[in-house]
Design a protein around this motif. Structure first.
Motif, PDB file in Angstrom:
ATOM      1  N   PHE A   1     -59.223  37.021   2.948  1.00  0.00           N
ATOM      2  CA  PHE A   1     -58.677  35.658   3.017  1.00  0.00           C
ATOM      3  C   PHE A   1     -59.409  34.827   4.071  1.00  0.00           C
ATOM      4  CE2 PHE A   1     -55.059  35.274   0.165  1.00  0.00           C
ATOM      5  CZ  PHE A   1     -54.911  36.581  -0.259  1.00  0.00           C
TER       6      PHE A   1
ATOM      7  N   GLU B   1     -61.154  31.434   3.049  1.00  0.00           N
ATOM      8  CA  GLU B   1     -60.618  30.207   3.620  1.00  0.00           C
ATOM      9  C   GLU B   1     -61.579  29.508   4.560  1.00  0.00           C
ATOM     10  OE1 GLU B   1     -56.666  30.586   5.390  1.00  0.00           O
ATOM     11  OE2 GLU B   1     -56.091  31.907   3.747  1.00  0.00           O
ATOM     12  N   ARG B   2     -62.320  30.334   5.331  1.00  0.00           N
ATOM     13  CA  ARG B   2     -63.073  29.706   6.419  1.00  0.00           C
ATOM     14  C   ARG B   2     -64.552  30.014   6.491  1.00  0.00           C
ATOM     15  NH1 ARG B   2     -57.972  30.179   8.856  1.00  0.00           N
ATOM     16  NH2 ARG B   2     -58.276  32.380   9.168  1.00  0.00           N
TER      17      ARG B   2
ATOM     18  N   HIS C   1     -59.646  27.220  -5.939  1.00  0.00           N
ATOM     19  CA  HIS C   1     -58.251  26.894  -5.646  1.00  0.00           C
ATOM     20  C   HIS C   1     -57.539  26.392  -6.899  1.00  0.00           C
ATOM     21  CE1 HIS C   1     -58.625  27.315  -1.298  1.00  0.00           C
ATOM     22  NE2 HIS C   1     -59.863  26.865  -1.457  1.00  0.00           N
TER      23      HIS C   1
ATOM     24  N   THR D   1     -53.478  27.507  -4.196  1.00  0.00           N
ATOM     25  CA  THR D   1     -53.703  28.900  -3.798  1.00  0.00           C
ATOM     26  C   THR D   1     -55.011  29.389  -4.421  1.00  0.00           C
ATOM     27  OG1 THR D   1     -52.578  31.000  -3.385  1.00  0.00           O
ATOM     28  CG2 THR D   1     -52.552  30.219  -5.671  1.00  0.00           C
TER      29      THR D   1
ATOM     30  N   SER E   1     -50.321  29.418   3.836  1.00  0.00           N
ATOM     31  CA  SER E   1     -51.486  30.187   3.396  1.00  0.00           C
ATOM     32  C   SER E   1     -51.177  31.070   2.180  1.00  0.00           C
ATOM     33  CB  SER E   1     -51.961  31.048   4.569  1.00  0.00           C
ATOM     34  OG  SER E   1     -52.221  32.366   4.179  1.00  0.00           O
TER      35      SER E   1
ATOM     36  N   MET F   1     -52.922  25.509   2.907  1.00  0.00           N
ATOM     37  CA  MET F   1     -54.183  26.029   3.460  1.00  0.00           C
ATOM     38  C   MET F   1     -54.353  25.554   4.906  1.00  0.00           C
ATOM     39  SD  MET F   1     -55.290  27.761   0.813  1.00  0.00           S
ATOM     40  CE  MET F   1     -56.889  28.296   1.410  1.00  0.00           C
TER      41      MET F   1
END
Ligand SMILES: [Zn+2]
Ligand SMILES: [Zn+2]
Lengths: 202, 202
Positions: A30, A34-35, B56, B62, B88, B109
């Motif tokens: 994740f 996400e990053r 997403h 998500t 998240s 997010m």
């Protein structure tokens, strides 16, 4: 709810790695999505590349991308006449970090374990025997682990050295520097006593 | 001694992941090279693939490989009239594991954090506002974290709900089930008192 298949697959593949549990695998997957997708792709490429290009040194069996590793390629190292036998490439790293050893290595990539079908050939002892036969080695330092298998392997190689008239020594086991005597296990304490050295004699 | 460049690169890339220290990164890299090259290649491919194909959900934000995630695609879920707002995708997983919630989600997010330049648009509140405007939602359950940012974000969304005449509720914070009162932090204990419910009344 099921996660997307690619994400499930990634978490599963991470979870199989030593030291990564299910929670940790999920957190990494994740985090990357996400990053740090770029970082994730780079890690993917680094993995694929390393698995493909990293092979074994033809001389000492440690990991290298070339035919011979940097240590074996050094004539200064080769001329030392010292050969240190270890079980794994991580042992080479640990010894190199001390900066004290100036010889070459031989990496068994394991230890003798007849019950698992790991005999002398599987840990490259045929290659080591050739080296001993060729000459140029003054001393073999046996730095296998102080486990039953490590000791057996060291003993086996010591006999090989004897056969080719090469000196062999075993690294000392004892109380770690800065360690406390009462916190050390019995086997280590026994080694510490057996390996004691005279410091003052009447 | 330096490790081979590809191996160094792999260890570096592993070390950047959350929960993986330098020792752990080294252990994973050597484990894969020594014992599981096939697994290493598969992990590499899984990473590259996930970073590329996982996007997403256009409806709830998500992670999914499709335009819409499985939950949003379920008419039963959509018809529930319940929308749970979380920070998240891992929160979605945690709530789904309880098996009790039958509505849809909206995944921010992140949370509002003006100091980091994260305003309403960065956490998708424009999309959420459209949803509220379109109707069909009876209750928005605010399940952001009980942190300062999480509370601020929940408060902001509650006002948005008020604007569109949609009910909003905040999940309860208190002593975890099985937890011990004296081991819980003061903030949680305060929440537990504020959120107390009458169990017997004269
Ligand atoms: Zn070598
Ligand atoms: Zn969705």
């Amino acid at each position: 709810m099921q996660l997307s298949p690619s994400l499930t697959q990634l978490i599963e593949a991470l979870r199989c790695q030593p030291g990564i549990g299910p929670k940790s695998a999920q957190r990494i997957a994740f985090h990357l999505l996400e990053r740090d997708r770029q970082g994730g792709k780079q890690l993917g490429q680094a993995l694929t590349k390393a698995m493909t290009v990293v092979g074994h040194c033809q001389s000492c069996r440690t990991f290298t991308e070339q035919a011979q590793c940097d240590i074996c390629a050094s004539t200064k190292r080769q001329d030392s006449g010292l050969l240190c036998v270890v079980e794994s490439p991580t042992d080479v790293l640990a010894i190199e970090q001390t900066g004290q050893y100036q010889g070459v290595y031989f990496v068994l990539m394991g230890h003798l374990s007849p019950i698992d079908g790991i005999g002398p050939k599987e840990i490259g002892l045929d290659i080591l025997e050739n080296k001993l036969q060729q000459g140029g080695i003054n001393e073999v330092i046996l730095a296998t682990n102080p486990s039953v298998e490590g000791e057996t392997t060291a003993h086996f190689i010591a006999e090989l050295c004897h056969k080719y008239q090469v000196n062999a020594s075993r690294i000392a086991h004892g109380i770690p520097v800065g360690g406390e005597l009462d916190l050390v296990d019995g086997m280590t304490l026994m080694h510490a006593f057996t390996g004691r050295r005279t410091v003052s004699q009447l």
